[in-house]
Design a protein around this motif. Structure first.
Motif, PDB file in Angstrom:
ATOM      1  N   SER A 560       0.831  -1.211   0.000  1.00 15.88           N
ATOM      2  CA  SER A 560       0.000   0.000   0.000  1.00 15.88           C
ATOM      3  C   SER A 560       0.861   1.255   0.000  1.00 15.88           C
ATOM      4  O   SER A 560       0.598   2.213  -0.734  1.00 15.88           O
ATOM      5  CB  SER A 560      -0.921   0.006   1.220  1.00 15.88           C
ATOM      6  N   VAL A 561       1.892   1.251   0.822  1.00 12.00           N
ATOM      7  CA  VAL A 561       2.745   2.437   0.947  1.00 12.00           C
ATOM      8  C   VAL A 561       3.606   2.646  -0.291  1.00 12.00           C
ATOM      9  O   VAL A 561       3.697   3.761  -0.824  1.00 12.00           O
ATOM     10  CB  VAL A 561       3.628   2.317   2.204  1.00 12.00           C
ATOM     11  N   LEU A 562       4.229   1.571  -0.773  1.00 14.74           N
ATOM     12  CA  LEU A 562       5.156   1.712  -1.896  1.00 14.74           C
ATOM     13  C   LEU A 562       4.432   1.967  -3.213  1.00 14.74           C
ATOM     14  O   LEU A 562       5.048   2.449  -4.169  1.00 14.74           O
ATOM     15  CB  LEU A 562       6.049   0.479  -2.003  1.00 14.74           C
ATOM     16  N   GLN A 563       3.135   1.656  -3.264  1.00 19.02           N
ATOM     17  CA  GLN A 563       2.339   1.945  -4.456  1.00 19.02           C
ATOM     18  C   GLN A 563       1.389   3.115  -4.237  1.00 19.02           C
ATOM     19  O   GLN A 563       0.431   3.292  -4.983  1.00 19.02           O
ATOM     20  CB  GLN A 563       1.546   0.691  -4.857  1.00 19.02           C
ATOM     21  N   ALA A 564       1.657   3.916  -3.227  1.00 18.54           N
ATOM     22  CA  ALA A 564       0.799   5.067  -2.938  1.00 18.54           C
ATOM     23  C   ALA A 564       0.755   6.013  -4.135  1.00 18.54           C
ATOM     24  O   ALA A 564       1.776   6.233  -4.784  1.00 18.54           O
ATOM     25  CB  ALA A 564       1.324   5.803  -1.704  1.00 18.54           C
TER      26      ALA A 564
END
Length: 633
Positions: A560-564
């Motif tokens: 979720s964070v790295l593809q924000a």
């Protein structure tokens, strides 16, 4: 002329002797897949297949690596390990097997060969990125420089490397064990796992990670040493080829037990007395008795201590279980009321069942904290590596605003920013303490503080980042500097720090731990050589832990964070490894209980090839996003 000579443009580059390598450069040409296949027909070497897959695609320059000496492969995937995260290398493959003997020749002999003959001697290959802004020769030179930095270590042995067998007793989780099991395969080590019948490694789906699985009662009781030793003997007696050459455990609770087992079976080990000593934090403190430290086992002991020494106690103090791990139950207390409150928390049944009822009360020491990893061979240091262990919430006063003040890891930075002369002092003192504890052949993870350091943690940026910085000159010369030992762990660091060190320096503690259990000193020394010229980048090892208890329900937070939105490339380009450690539906204990095992949400290995501050800024943004996406969990 060899038919391939007419198809491929190529040349040889001889690297320095320390690399044991000559490079066969094969340059892209306007060739067809059909012509390539026909020209290599009948050749079975893996290098040929690699060329078939990559040259027709026009992916860029291919470098085949050939040995300048003959010998036995120390670790079959050494190329993949040492070339990790190398810029502009798009494909990578080794062509050797564990313990394989390979033949090498001088540069002069290779220069007299045809390309078809050269292919058969290749031990590995890489594809260099096709960068239109740079010439092929410029790219080639840059990669050759990297090969020198990364391959300048003895990856060949003059003596055969026979297959060995290790018993793994207590394999823990997949995330903790996988690195060891994969390293074992590359080192020509067979792993036989002894664990509970229901352990995940008993499943056939994981049979590729071990040679055999043997069910074993893992209850920790007075019979455990005898029970494990008997199980290993039975296994060996079943068949002659079941000979066991060493024993190891990944479970923190079993290290002293395993040392006793190894002693009973005449296998290599550190002295059980030494392992047992350092697994007890009070006994470890006696190696370096330079501050207040007391051991209590009961409310009566606590009352006696307070009656006798209460008025003279200097706060703050640290309390912690004598046998603890993962920073569970470690508190800083500011007064007698807090002291009594926190000590009684450690005597709860749910806590003492894991850590026992012995509690250490000792001085809280100011100063930068260091995580140090030491590899000893015959009492001499072959690896010393230190990183900066950033302050935990418990290091700050109450006004810090932290929701939970404890000593759970927050962040480590590699390499350390402490001055070299201070790191030298740390190395010297920790070496003395390791020897005093009785270790001579071991891998040790040691935590310490440097009291009266020339540096301290402070906010150095407008964005509020905290980092080490030099104190003013007036405060650096008034007091002597000394190393305050926190603990010695008779093992490699946690898997996340093993991964960080392997990527940053090229030294893999998975491999060294396994070889240490076999007393394979030659290969330990070989694999202890870091990259030439130092670390390949600055790395932040970022731990994000839960701030409250509850049921986790936020999915794969790393993804979720790295593809924000808007962050897809900015963040992921700087994260070389990450792991989401909680799954939906898992219950997480409130960290205010002191029971912090299982409260880590995620771990990120964040890098910068530019400077330390950039890695920290990216890590800060990643943590902010984790908190945002988990509603402050």
């Amino acid at each position: 002329m060899d038919s391939n000579d007419a198809i491929w443009a190529w040349k040889l580059d001889t690297l320095p002797e320390e690399t044991t390598t000559i490079v066969l450069n094969i340059y892209p040409k306007n060739i067809s897949d059909t012509s390539t296949k026909s020209s290599t027909e009948g050749s079975a070497h893996a290098a040929t297949q690699f060329l078939l897959e990559h040259l027709p695609k026009g992916n860029g320059l291919v470098k085949l690596l050939l040995p300048l000496q003959s010998g036995y492969i120390v670790q079959s995937d050494f190329l993949e390990r040492r070339m990790v995260d190398c810029l502009d290398v798009t494909e990578l493959q080794g062509f050797v097997t564990p313990g394989q003997h390979i033949s090498g020749y001088t540069a002069e002999v290779y220069h007299g060969m045809s390309i078809s003959s050269l292919l058969s001697y290749s031990y590995g290959a890489i594809v260099v990125q096709n960068d239109s802004s740079l010439s092929v020769e410029t790219m080639s030179t840059a990669i050759n420089d990297q090969l020198v930095k990364r391959l300048s270590f003895p990856w060949l042995s003059s003596t055969p490397i026979p297959r060995k067998r290790l018993a793994l007793v207590g394999a823990c989780s997949l995330v903790k064990a996988q690195g060891y099991l994969l390293a074992a395969a590359s080192l020509n080590i067979a792993m036989v796992v002894f664990d509970e019948p229901s352990h995940w490694l008993s499943d056939n789906a994981y049979s590729h990670l071990r040679e055999d699985f043997v069910p074993l009662d893992m209850a920790i009781d007075i019979d455990m040493v005898h029970r494990i030793a008997a199980a290993l003997k039975r296994y060996q007696n079943c068949m002659e080829e079941n000979h066991i050459d060493g024993v190891i455990s990944l479970d923190e609770r079993f290290h002293t037990i395993i040392a006793h087992v190894a002693t009973q079976l005449d296998l290599k080990t550190s002295p059980p007395e030494s392992v047992g000593l350092v697994q007890n934090k009070f006994k470890t403190r006696q190696l370096d008795t330079n501050d207040f430290c007391r051991l209590i086992r009961s409310p009566e002991d606590l009352e006696k201590m307070l009656t006798k020494e209460g008025p003279q106690l200097t706060y703050p103090l640290i309390i912690k279980p004598a046998k603890g791990w993962c920073s569970e139950g470690v508190w800083k207390v500011a007064n007698e009321q807090e002291l009594c409150e926190k000590v009684h928390l450690l005597w709860r049944e749910s806590f003492s069942a894991w850590h026992g009822n012995e509690v250490v009360i000792e001085t809280y020491v100011e100063g930068p904290e260091i995580d140090a990893n030491i590899v000893l061979v015959d009492g001499e240091i072959v690896v010393f590596e230190a990183n900066d262990d950033f302050p935990c919430t418990g290091d700050y006063n109450d006004e810090s605003g932290a929701r939970v003040q404890n000593f759970v890891e927050t962040s480590n930075m590699l390499p350390s920013a402490l001055p070299p002369y201070e790191l030298q002092s740390v190395q010297q003192r920790l070496h003395e303490l390791a020897l005093a504890a009785g270790f001579r052949n071991a891998i040790l993870h040691i935590e310490a503080k440097l009291r009266n350091s020339s540096c301290h943690y402070a906010k150095t940026d407008l964005d509020g980042l905290v980092d080490l910085e030099l104190k003013t000159p007036a405060t650096t010369t008034t007091q002597p500097k000394d190393v305050f030992l926190i603990e010695i762990n008779p093992r490699a660091p946690g898997w996340q720090e093993v991964e960080a060190t392997a990527r940053t320096y090229g030294v893999c503690y998975y491999s060294i731990s396994l070889l240490n259990a076999l007393a394979d000193k030659e290969r330990i020394v070989s694999l202890s050589k870091p990259f030439l010229g130092g670390p390949q980048y600055h790395m932040q090892l970022l731990y994000v832990s839960a701030q409250k208890g509850g049921i986790y329900k936020f999915g794969d937070i790393c993804n979720s964070v790295l593809q924000a939105p808007g962050q897809e490339h900015q963040l992921s380009a700087h994260v070389v490894k990450s792991a989401s450690l909680l799954k939906d539906g898992e219950e997480v204990l409130d960290p205010s209980t002191g029971q912090v095992y299982g409260t880590f949400i995620a771990i990120f290995l964040v890098i910068s090839r530019t400077n330390r501050k950039e890695a920290m800024r990216i890590g800060h943004e990643i943590e902010r996003l984790v908190r945002e996406y988990t509603d402050g969990f």
